[in-house]
Design a protein around this motif. Structure first.
Motif, PDB file in Angstrom:
ATOM      1  N   LEU A  60       0.831  -1.213   0.000  1.00 27.10           N
ATOM      2  CA  LEU A  60       0.000   0.000   0.000  1.00 27.10           C
ATOM      3  C   LEU A  60       0.858   1.252   0.000  1.00 27.10           C
ATOM      4  O   LEU A  60       0.590   2.206  -0.739  1.00 27.10           O
ATOM      5  CB  LEU A  60      -0.904   0.035   1.233  1.00 27.10           C
ATOM      6  N   LEU A  61       1.874   1.251   0.835  1.00 25.42           N
ATOM      7  CA  LEU A  61       2.774   2.399   0.928  1.00 25.42           C
ATOM      8  C   LEU A  61       3.439   2.672  -0.422  1.00 25.42           C
ATOM      9  O   LEU A  61       3.501   3.815  -0.866  1.00 25.42           O
ATOM     10  CB  LEU A  61       3.822   2.142   2.011  1.00 25.42           C
ATOM     11  N   LEU A  62       3.893   1.626  -1.074  1.00 30.74           N
ATOM     12  CA  LEU A  62       4.531   1.784  -2.386  1.00 30.74           C
ATOM     13  C   LEU A  62       3.554   2.323  -3.431  1.00 30.74           C
ATOM     14  O   LEU A  62       3.959   3.053  -4.338  1.00 30.74           O
ATOM     15  CB  LEU A  62       5.116   0.452  -2.853  1.00 30.74           C
ATOM     16  N   SER A  63       2.267   1.949  -3.303  1.00 28.61           N
ATOM     17  CA  SER A  63       1.285   2.390  -4.299  1.00 28.61           C
ATOM     18  C   SER A  63       1.172   3.909  -4.355  1.00 28.61           C
ATOM     19  O   SER A  63       0.804   4.470  -5.385  1.00 28.61           O
ATOM     20  CB  SER A  63      -0.085   1.773  -4.016  1.00 28.61           C
ATOM     21  N   SER A  64       1.501   4.570  -3.259  1.00 33.48           N
ATOM     22  CA  SER A  64       1.425   6.039  -3.236  1.00 33.48           C
ATOM     23  C   SER A  64       2.459   6.684  -4.132  1.00 33.48           C
ATOM     24  O   SER A  64       2.232   7.771  -4.663  1.00 33.48           O
ATOM     25  CB  SER A  64       1.630   6.554  -1.811  1.00 33.48           C
ATOM     26  N   PHE A  65       3.605   6.045  -4.274  1.00 32.44           N
ATOM     27  CA  PHE A  65       4.725   6.652  -4.986  1.00 32.44           C
ATOM     28  C   PHE A  65       4.873   6.152  -6.426  1.00 32.44           C
ATOM     29  O   PHE A  65       5.516   6.809  -7.233  1.00 32.44           O
ATOM     30  CB  PHE A  65       6.021   6.392  -4.213  1.00 32.44           C
ATOM     31  N   LEU A  66       4.309   5.010  -6.732  1.00 35.15           N
ATOM     32  CA  LEU A  66       4.395   4.473  -8.089  1.00 35.15           C
ATOM     33  C   LEU A  66       3.383   5.160  -8.993  1.00 35.15           C
ATOM     34  O   LEU A  66       2.351   5.659  -8.525  1.00 35.15           O
ATOM     35  CB  LEU A  66       4.135   2.963  -8.061  1.00 35.15           C
ATOM     36  N   PRO A  67       3.636   5.166 -10.300  1.00 31.50           N
ATOM     37  CA  PRO A  67       2.667   5.780 -11.214  1.00 31.50           C
ATOM     38  C   PRO A  67       1.303   5.090 -11.121  1.00 31.50           C
ATOM     39  O   PRO A  67       1.217   3.864 -11.222  1.00 31.50           O
ATOM     40  CB  PRO A  67       3.285   5.566 -12.591  1.00 31.50           C
ATOM     41  N   ASP A 146      -3.311   4.551 -19.430  1.00 28.58           N
ATOM     42  CA  ASP A 146      -2.935   3.229 -18.941  1.00 28.58           C
ATOM     43  C   ASP A 146      -2.882   3.246 -17.426  1.00 28.58           C
ATOM     44  O   ASP A 146      -2.418   4.207 -16.815  1.00 28.58           O
ATOM     45  CB  ASP A 146      -1.556   2.822 -19.473  1.00 28.58           C
ATOM     46  N   LYS A 147      -3.338   2.151 -16.842  1.00 34.97           N
ATOM     47  CA  LYS A 147      -3.228   2.015 -15.386  1.00 34.97           C
ATOM     48  C   LYS A 147      -1.807   1.597 -15.068  1.00 34.97           C
ATOM     49  O   LYS A 147      -1.264   0.677 -15.662  1.00 34.97           O
ATOM     50  CB  LYS A 147      -4.227   0.992 -14.880  1.00 34.97           C
ATOM     51  N   GLY A 148      -1.196   2.279 -14.108  1.00 40.00           N
ATOM     52  CA  GLY A 148       0.181   1.994 -13.737  1.00 40.00           C
ATOM     53  C   GLY A 148       0.283   1.008 -12.590  1.00 40.00           C
ATOM     54  O   GLY A 148      -0.723   0.526 -12.060  1.00 40.00           O
ATOM     55  N   PRO A 149       1.506   0.714 -12.166  1.00 38.47           N
ATOM     56  CA  PRO A 149       1.703  -0.240 -11.066  1.00 38.47           C
ATOM     57  C   PRO A 149       1.089   0.244  -9.749  1.00 38.47           C
ATOM     58  O   PRO A 149       0.650  -0.571  -8.938  1.00 38.47           O
ATOM     59  CB  PRO A 149       3.216  -0.370 -10.948  1.00 38.47           C
ATOM     60  N   GLY A 150       0.998   1.550  -9.533  1.00 37.79           N
ATOM     61  CA  GLY A 150       0.389   2.071  -8.319  1.00 37.79           C
ATOM     62  C   GLY A 150      -1.076   1.675  -8.204  1.00 37.79           C
ATOM     63  O   GLY A 150      -1.574   1.387  -7.113  1.00 37.79           O
TER      64      GLY A 150
END
Length: 179
Positions: A60-67, A146-150
Motif C-alpha cells: 500500500l505504501l509503495l502504491s502512493s509513490f508508483l505511477p 494506462d493504469k500503472g503499477p500504483g
C-alpha cells in the motif's frame, strides 16, 4: 509453576491450584503448540498473518509513490501518482496504520485499514471513469490512459490487508474456542 488465577506458586504438573482451587492447564511449550505465537514482551505478536499484513501495508505504501495512471499521446508519456493529490497522504497514513495494527495483532483495525484503502481505490477508479466519460471522446481518452503499477499495488495491498485481518480474526476465534 504459578497459578494463572491467583499467581501463587503451585506444584509442577498440578491440575488444580491448592490455594484458590482454579483449574490449571498444563502449559505446552511454544514449539509443540500448533497455534502458538512468539511474543515480544507481551506486546507484539509475530505470526505469519502479521507478516502478511505488514507486507500488504508496505505494498500500500509503495502504491502512493508508483505511477497510478499514465497518458500516452503521440509518443509522449505523462504519469501521475497518488502523491500528486491528497489521496497519497491518506494512503500513507492507512499503510502505516496497517503496519502498526499488524504488529500489535489488532485484527479488526487491520480489516478496517484494508477497507479504507479499498474505498480509496474505488474513489480513484470512479474519478478515472468520470474523467474519460461515456462519449466518443471519452473512449479515445480511455484508450490513451494506462493504469500503472500504483493502481494494481493499491488494489492488491488493500485486498491482502483485509484478508490478513480476517484470517487472524478467525485464528483467534478458533484458539479461543479451544481454551
Amino acid at each position: 509453576m504459578f497459578c494463572p488465577s491467583c499467581g501463587k506458586e503451585i506444584p509442577e504438573g498440578a491440575t488444580f491450584c491448592p490455594n484458590c482451587g482454579a483449574t490449571v492447564r498444563k502449559a505446552s511449550s511454544p514449539a509443540n503448540s500448533p497455534n502458538s505465537q512468539l511474543t515480544f514482551p507481551g506486546i507484539i505478536n509475530k505470526s505469519k498473518m502479521n507478516i502478511f499484513g505488514i507486507i500488504a501495508s508496505v505494498v500500500l505504501l509503495l502504491s502512493s509513490f508508483l505511477p497510478f495512471v499514465s497518458v500516452d499521446v503521440f509518443g509522449s508519456s505523462l504519469s501521475a501518482s497518488l502523491m500528486d493529490g491528497p489521496d497519497g497522504i491518506i494512503v500513507i497514513i492507512v499503510a502505516i496504520a496497517g503496519i502498526v495494527f499488524s504488529l500489535l495483532g489488532i485484527d479488526i483495525a487491520t480489516i478496517i485499514a484494508g477497507a479504507v484503502a479499498m474505498i480509496i481505490f474505488f474513489v480513484e477508479n470512479a474519478q478515472f471513469s468520470e474523467a474519460t466519460g461515456d462519449d466518443e471522446f471519452g473512449a479515445l481518452a480511455a484508450a490513451m490512459i494506462d493504469k500503472g503499477p500504483g493502481y494494481y499495488f493499491l488494489l492488491l495491498g488493500s485486498i491482502c490487508l483485509i484478508i490478513a485481518g480476517i484470517i487472524r480474526f478467525i485464528q483467534k476465534k478458533k484458539a479461543d474456542s479451544y481454551s
